[in-house]
Design an enzyme around this catalytic site. Sequence first.
Site, PDB file in Angstrom:
ATOM      1  N   GLY A 132     -20.240 -31.020  83.316  1.00  0.00           N
ATOM      2  CA  GLY A 132     -19.707 -31.756  82.178  1.00  0.00           C
ATOM      3  C   GLY A 132     -18.903 -32.947  82.645  1.00  0.00           C
ATOM      4  O   GLY A 132     -19.276 -33.655  83.576  1.00  0.00           O
ATOM      5  N   ILE A 133     -17.747 -33.141  82.014  1.00  0.00           N
ATOM      6  CA  ILE A 133     -16.925 -34.302  82.363  1.00  0.00           C
ATOM      7  C   ILE A 133     -16.006 -33.987  83.536  1.00  0.00           C
ATOM      8  O   ILE A 133     -15.086 -34.752  83.813  1.00  0.00           O
ATOM      9  CB  ILE A 133     -16.115 -34.779  81.149  1.00  0.00           C
ATOM     10  N   ASP A 149     -30.204 -30.509  87.140  1.00  0.00           N
ATOM     11  CA  ASP A 149     -30.570 -29.265  86.465  1.00  0.00           C
ATOM     12  C   ASP A 149     -30.300 -28.071  87.375  1.00  0.00           C
ATOM     13  O   ASP A 149     -30.777 -28.046  88.513  1.00  0.00           O
ATOM     14  CB  ASP A 149     -32.061 -29.313  86.078  1.00  0.00           C
ATOM     15  N   VAL A 150     -29.545 -27.105  86.855  1.00  0.00           N
ATOM     16  CA  VAL A 150     -29.242 -25.913  87.650  1.00  0.00           C
ATOM     17  C   VAL A 150     -30.512 -25.158  88.017  1.00  0.00           C
ATOM     18  O   VAL A 150     -30.571 -24.492  89.052  1.00  0.00           O
ATOM     19  CB  VAL A 150     -28.286 -24.956  86.893  1.00  0.00           C
ATOM     20  N   ARG A 151     -31.547 -25.302  87.182  1.00  0.00           N
ATOM     21  CA  ARG A 151     -32.781 -24.560  87.442  1.00  0.00           C
ATOM     22  C   ARG A 151     -33.540 -25.110  88.647  1.00  0.00           C
ATOM     23  O   ARG A 151     -34.429 -24.458  89.184  1.00  0.00           O
ATOM     24  CB  ARG A 151     -33.691 -24.587  86.197  1.00  0.00           C
ATOM     25  N   CYS A 210     -22.481 -22.595  75.495  1.00  0.00           N
ATOM     26  CA  CYS A 210     -22.098 -21.601  74.493  1.00  0.00           C
ATOM     27  C   CYS A 210     -22.862 -21.809  73.200  1.00  0.00           C
ATOM     28  O   CYS A 210     -22.585 -21.136  72.214  1.00  0.00           O
ATOM     29  CB  CYS A 210     -20.626 -21.703  74.180  1.00  0.00           C
ATOM     30  N   GLU A 234     -25.216 -31.423  86.343  1.00  0.00           N
ATOM     31  CA  GLU A 234     -25.013 -31.718  84.926  1.00  0.00           C
ATOM     32  C   GLU A 234     -26.249 -32.408  84.384  1.00  0.00           C
ATOM     33  O   GLU A 234     -26.715 -33.387  84.951  1.00  0.00           O
ATOM     34  CB  GLU A 234     -23.767 -32.597  84.749  1.00  0.00           C
TER      35      GLU A 234
END
Length: 259
Positions: free
Chosen positions: A140-141, A189-191, A217, A162
């Site tokens: 994020g930021i 991308d985390v993936r 979330c 991010e």
Amino acid sequence: MSIAEAFPDTQKYWPSWDTREKLNCISTRKAPDSLCGLIRKLFTLHGDEDMPYYRQKEILQACRKWNLVWVGPGQAAPLEPHEIELLLGFDKDHTRGCASMTERYDALGNSFQINTVAYHLSTLKPLYPHGITVLSLFSGIGGGEVSLHKLGIYLKVVIAVEINEKVRGVLKSWWRKSCQAGELKLKNDVRDLTHEVLTDLIDEVGPIDLIIGGSPCNNLSGNNRVSRTGLNGSESSLFFEFPRILNIVTQIMRDKGFL
DNA sequence: CGTAATCAGATGGTCGCG
DNA sequence: CGCGACCATCTGATTACG
């Protein structure tokens, strides 16, 4: 921090019957201007002390729901991005210049509160006197990064993941603005963080000291009326990327004798 | 059982641009 | 005129707690 402490100049505008001492959770959404206009209109009709009780209750409910603050006589308004930035512990204009207003509200509503995270991370300071290497997921930021920086922990290497380009821009901008001497590596991308990619990264930057991140979330939030589908929802299921990556990094670190 | 809180999506609109 | 960026507005249900 109380509302009075955060907004000392506005206290004179607060109706006596608005007894809030703390704001609610910072949201990603802003109250419609029409609502603020309606409240202003009610005050021109009745005034502060003559407001009927049921109107007081309605207004107070709206103020709680939308986190409105009083900025003038009978004038309630949403928090502005720079005020949210300060409430969250960022420097003013942390998100300015990289994103539109809507995107700023979005990114800020999703962010860590710096002082809170810094409290939890404060035990790391004596452990890493010469700096820390961080893998930051769902950056994020940059709540995690800013927290470590505010603790005075030198950010040797930050690998930030991010997916939003504008938000990556905020982190990049902060890195320059705060004159970081370390290295910032951005991933999308985390993936994409496979065993191979993570092995290459660790070969390049050395052992990773901290993995930090807050997963989406969207599908968990009570505010979501459309797709509140739980931890297996399309966005929130990315939670499982965290243990997956943690396990891989732990394995690589063991293989290399870092653990 | 009432009160209260909640890291949000979908939609339709304007506006600038090619 | 299509397209994308941006924006305002609309849309309840699930919890927790006393």
